[in-house]
Scaffold this active site. Structure first.
Site, PDB file in Angstrom:
ATOM      1  N   LYS A  28       0.800  -1.236   0.000  1.00  0.00           N
ATOM      2  CA  LYS A  28       0.000   0.000   0.000  1.00  0.00           C
ATOM      3  C   LYS A  28       0.835   1.290   0.000  1.00  0.00           C
ATOM      4  O   LYS A  28       0.409   2.292  -0.549  1.00  0.00           O
ATOM      5  CB  LYS A  28      -0.941   0.021   1.204  1.00  0.00           C
ATOM      6  CG  LYS A  28      -2.097  -0.969   1.115  1.00  0.00           C
ATOM      7  CD  LYS A  28      -3.038  -0.774   2.290  1.00  0.00           C
ATOM      8  CE  LYS A  28      -4.100  -1.841   2.336  1.00  0.00           C
ATOM      9  NZ  LYS A  28      -5.095  -1.602   3.380  1.00  0.00           N
ATOM     10  N   ASP A  57     -10.001   2.814   2.169  1.00  0.00           N
ATOM     11  CA  ASP A  57     -10.102   2.214   3.514  1.00  0.00           C
ATOM     12  C   ASP A  57     -10.869   3.118   4.487  1.00  0.00           C
ATOM     13  O   ASP A  57     -11.654   2.627   5.308  1.00  0.00           O
ATOM     14  CB  ASP A  57      -8.704   1.932   4.095  1.00  0.00           C
ATOM     15  CG  ASP A  57      -8.115   0.624   3.571  1.00  0.00           C
ATOM     16  OD1 ASP A  57      -8.884  -0.251   3.122  1.00  0.00           O
ATOM     17  OD2 ASP A  57      -6.878   0.480   3.610  1.00  0.00           O
TER      18      ASP A  57
HETATM   19  P1  NAP Z   1       0.613  -2.290  10.339  1.00  0.00           P
HETATM   20  O1  NAP Z   1       0.950  -1.067   9.559  1.00  0.00           O
HETATM   21  O2  NAP Z   1       1.533  -3.459  10.327  1.00  0.00           O
HETATM   22  O3  NAP Z   1       0.370  -1.828  11.870  1.00  0.00           O
HETATM   23  C1  NAP Z   1       0.182  -2.776  12.880  1.00  0.00           C
HETATM   24  C2  NAP Z   1      -0.174  -2.097  14.198  1.00  0.00           C
HETATM   25  O4  NAP Z   1      -0.450  -3.144  15.152  1.00  0.00           O
HETATM   26  C3  NAP Z   1       0.941  -1.229  14.784  1.00  0.00           C
HETATM   27  O5  NAP Z   1       0.382  -0.115  15.427  1.00  0.00           O
HETATM   28  C4  NAP Z   1       1.584  -2.185  15.810  1.00  0.00           C
HETATM   29  O6  NAP Z   1       2.159  -1.519  16.915  1.00  0.00           O
HETATM   30  C5  NAP Z   1       0.362  -2.927  16.308  1.00  0.00           C
HETATM   31  N1  NAP Z   1       0.738  -4.226  16.879  1.00  0.00           N
HETATM   32  C6  NAP Z   1       1.188  -5.311  16.220  1.00  0.00           C
HETATM   33  N2  NAP Z   1       1.473  -6.295  17.094  1.00  0.00           N
HETATM   34  C7  NAP Z   1       1.195  -5.817  18.333  1.00  0.00           C
HETATM   35  C8  NAP Z   1       1.277  -6.354  19.644  1.00  0.00           C
HETATM   36  N3  NAP Z   1       1.721  -7.603  19.864  1.00  0.00           N
HETATM   37  N4  NAP Z   1       0.886  -5.570  20.690  1.00  0.00           N
HETATM   38  C9  NAP Z   1       0.445  -4.318  20.480  1.00  0.00           C
HETATM   39  N5  NAP Z   1       0.351  -3.738  19.254  1.00  0.00           N
HETATM   40  C10 NAP Z   1       0.728  -4.474  18.189  1.00  0.00           C
HETATM   41  O7  NAP Z   1      -0.797  -2.894   9.886  1.00  0.00           O
HETATM   42  P2  NAP Z   1      -2.038  -2.116   9.239  1.00  0.00           P
HETATM   43  O8  NAP Z   1      -1.962  -2.189   7.762  1.00  0.00           O
HETATM   44  O9  NAP Z   1      -2.154  -0.785   9.872  1.00  0.00           O
HETATM   45  O10 NAP Z   1      -3.268  -3.083   9.670  1.00  0.00           O
HETATM   46  C11 NAP Z   1      -3.676  -3.160  11.025  1.00  0.00           C
HETATM   47  C12 NAP Z   1      -4.877  -4.096  11.131  1.00  0.00           C
HETATM   48  O11 NAP Z   1      -6.004  -3.567  10.430  1.00  0.00           O
HETATM   49  C13 NAP Z   1      -4.637  -5.495  10.545  1.00  0.00           C
HETATM   50  O12 NAP Z   1      -5.228  -6.450  11.403  1.00  0.00           O
HETATM   51  C14 NAP Z   1      -5.398  -5.470   9.233  1.00  0.00           C
HETATM   52  O13 NAP Z   1      -5.841  -6.757   8.859  1.00  0.00           O
HETATM   53  C15 NAP Z   1      -6.566  -4.573   9.621  1.00  0.00           C
HETATM   54  N6  NAP Z   1      -7.193  -3.945   8.436  1.00  0.00           N
HETATM   55  C16 NAP Z   1      -8.484  -4.271   8.172  1.00  0.00           C
HETATM   56  C17 NAP Z   1      -9.110  -3.704   7.087  1.00  0.00           C
HETATM   57  C18 NAP Z   1     -10.547  -4.075   6.790  1.00  0.00           C
HETATM   58  O14 NAP Z   1     -10.970  -3.848   5.648  1.00  0.00           O
HETATM   59  N7  NAP Z   1     -11.295  -4.557   7.756  1.00  0.00           N
HETATM   60  C19 NAP Z   1      -8.413  -2.816   6.237  1.00  0.00           C
HETATM   61  C20 NAP Z   1      -7.075  -2.480   6.544  1.00  0.00           C
HETATM   62  C21 NAP Z   1      -6.478  -3.074   7.664  1.00  0.00           C
HETATM   63  P3  NAP Z   1       3.724  -1.080  16.886  1.00  0.00           P
HETATM   64  O15 NAP Z   1       3.786   0.219  16.151  1.00  0.00           O
HETATM   65  O16 NAP Z   1       4.051  -0.953  18.338  1.00  0.00           O
HETATM   66  O17 NAP Z   1       4.471  -2.193  16.207  1.00  0.00           O
END
Ligand code: NAP
Length: 303
Positions: free
Chosen positions: A89, A125
């Site tokens: 992305k 999104d």
């Molecule tokens: P990302 O950029 O990888 O960000 C992940 C986030 O999760 C970061 O803030 C990270 O914190 C936190 N995190 C990961 N492991 C953790 C842990 N063990 N404890 C606490 N915090 C933790 O991912 P993203 O693209 O933003 O996506 C995030 C979520 O949204 C995913 O589950 C994705 O599937 C979901 N999503 C859903 C949709 C939908 O259409 N429903 C669309 C987009 C995304 P740190 O900064 O501390 O590492």
């Protein structure tokens, strides 16, 4: 062509589909629900408009190191639209000819539309989140107090959408302070930035306004053994919960919300509406998101 198959870069080099091709690209991509819901929509549209019977939506697993070359190939093969998922992305921003204003603010693109001179990038999104929350919780982000958990791409899309919709106040909490600071710096030029407040201590949660919407934009919840992204007992009682995770259908967070009689939902609606908006950009027609939702729900039950 088989829309259930996972295609590769070398399949793309040989691509000879004669209809209107759409695709989602990511790594991994095998379990994406997008082909199921987009092809269900295409089948339904083609019953009324036969020209849609030549449309099909595929999935491609593409290595991030090959993204730029792949996007050039998708363009030369005239794929009308692409959806991008992890890890593409942000990377794709360097390979498109133009980016919509709201995608610029989010700093990521999840939808590309073909034009003769190159792809234009959009981000649907935030729209998907807004519609997902409205349909599941019956409220919008306008004038709402919003707490966003996470500081990655999904969190940033949520903040930008909350600002765009006129949220009253926006709180952000994240595990790593560095990433939270990075996000705050990235948002600092946006109108309404003064409404955003990082939440760095647990005690600050009890000081939140009486009502609001807590959005989980961390990746916690995807696995059954994941800890809670936030213990909701620390929050005022009238906050509802929207978990962006959509598989499983119930997460630890939505389970705890239900136990505390809070309104709650997982994120399937967000996925469906970001996809519906992407299809509207490609087809320039209004579409029925319910057909996509039913197809996605059915696919999740089978999985
Ligand atoms: P990302 O950029 O990888 O960000 C992940 C986030 O999760 C970061 O803030 C990270 O914190 C936190 N995190 C990961 N492991 C953790 C842990 N063990 N404890 C606490 N915090 C933790 O991912 P993203 O693209 O933003 O996506 C995030 C979520 O949204 C995913 O589950 C994705 O599937 C979901 N999503 C859903 C949709 C939908 O259409 N429903 C669309 C987009 C995304 P740190 O900064 O501390 O590492």
């Amino acid at each position: 062509m088989d829309t259930d198959k996972t295609y590769s870069y070398s399949d793309l080099e040989k691509w000879d589909f004669l209809g209107t091709a759409l695709a989602v690209i990511g790594q991994p991509i095998q379990h994406s629900l997008s082909p199921t819901m987009q092809n269900a929509l295409i089948r339904s549209l083609s019953e009324r408009e036969p020209s849609f019977s030549k449309w099909a939506y595929f999935k491609f697993e593409i290595d991030p190191n090959m993204l730029s070359e792949a996007l050039q190939l998708f363009h030369s093969k005239k794929f009308l639209g692409l959806n991008l998922t992890l890890p593409h992305k942000v990377l794709a921003l360097d390979s498109v000819k133009a980016v919509s204003e709201s995608a610029k603010n989010i700093g990521a693109i999840n939808t590309l539309k073909w034009t003769p001179s190159g792809y234009v990038g959009y981000n649907t999104d935030g729209y998907g989140l807004e519609m997902g929350i409205k349909s599941a919780l019956g409220v919008g982000l306008n004038n709402a107090n919003v707490l966003i958990l996470g500081a990655g791409g999904a969190a940033r899309a949520a903040v930008v959408q909350a600002l765009k919709q006129g949220a009253r106040s926006i709180y952000i909490r994240n595990r790593s302070k560095n990433r939270l600071n990075e996000l705050m710096n990235g948002l600092s030029g946006l109108a309404g930035f003064h409404k955003i407040q990082p939440i760095e201590t647990i005690e600050a949660l009890a000081e939140l306004p009486e009502q609001g919407i807590c959005i989980n934009a961390t990746s916690l919840g995807l696995k059954a053994e994941d800890p809670l992204p936030l213990d909701l007992t620390l929050m005022p009682a009238e906050w509802s919960v929207y978990d962006m995770v959509y598989n499983p259908k119930e997460t630890q967070l939505t389970k705890q919300a239900t136990e505390q009689n809070r309104m709650q939902s997982t994120g399937l609606g967000m996925l469906v509406h970001q996809g519906a908006k992407a299809f509207e950009l490609w087809s320039e027609k209004k579409v029925d998101a319910l057909i996509m939702e039913q197809a996605a729900e059915k696919a999740l039950e089978i999985k």
